[in-house]
Design a protein around this motif. Structure first.
Motif, mmCIF file in Angstrom:
data_model
loop_
_atom_site.group_PDB
_atom_site.id
_atom_site.type_symbol
_atom_site.label_atom_id
_atom_site.label_comp_id
_atom_site.label_asym_id
_atom_site.label_seq_id
_atom_site.Cartn_x
_atom_site.Cartn_y
_atom_site.Cartn_z
ATOM 1 N N ASP A 28 1.107 -1.274 -0.088
ATOM 2 C CA ASP A 28 -0.014 0.005 -0.006
ATOM 3 C C ASP A 28 1.111 1.094 -0.131
ATOM 4 O OD1 ASP A 28 -1.780 2.059 0.193
ATOM 5 O OD2 ASP A 28 -2.748 0.971 1.931
ATOM 6 N N TYR A 39 0.635 -3.151 3.927
ATOM 7 C CA TYR A 39 0.108 -4.045 2.849
ATOM 8 C C TYR A 39 -1.407 -4.035 2.714
ATOM 9 C CZ TYR A 39 4.791 -5.556 2.791
ATOM 10 O OH TYR A 39 6.393 -5.801 2.492
ATOM 11 N N GLN A 40 -1.705 -4.212 1.516
ATOM 12 C CA GLN A 40 -3.432 -4.538 1.759
ATOM 13 C C GLN A 40 -3.473 -5.969 1.316
ATOM 14 O OE1 GLN A 40 -5.484 -2.390 -1.368
ATOM 15 N NE2 GLN A 40 -4.851 -0.440 -0.508
#
Length: 77
Positions: A28, A39-40
């Motif tokens: 992200d 992070y996604q």
């Protein structure tokens, strides 16, 4: 499970035996801190989220130095 994608850019998918996507991971860039990555992570219903996160941590640790070097080169350009 099979994990494919770009490990240096932290953009990959995890697929089960049938080839179905059971998780997606991407770095992200909206929220970015020097001290840690963000992070996604999308996990399909019924998939073990802890396993997905463990795999992400292992990949993040394994490719950490290469990832940092790539980000530094991109920042210089």
């Amino acid at each position: 499970y099979r994990i494919t994608g770009d490990f240096l850019d932290r953009n990959f998918v995890m697929r089960n035996e049938e080839g179905e996507c059971v998780a997606r991971v991407s770095e992200d860039w909206i929220i970015e801190f020097d001290a840690f990555n963000h992070y996604q992570v999308q996990v399909a219903p019924g998939m073990d989220a802890a396993l997905v996160l463990a795999c992400l941590c292992a990949i993040d640790e394994e490719f950490d130095e290469e990832h940092k070097a790539k980000k530094e080169r991109e920042a210089e350009d």
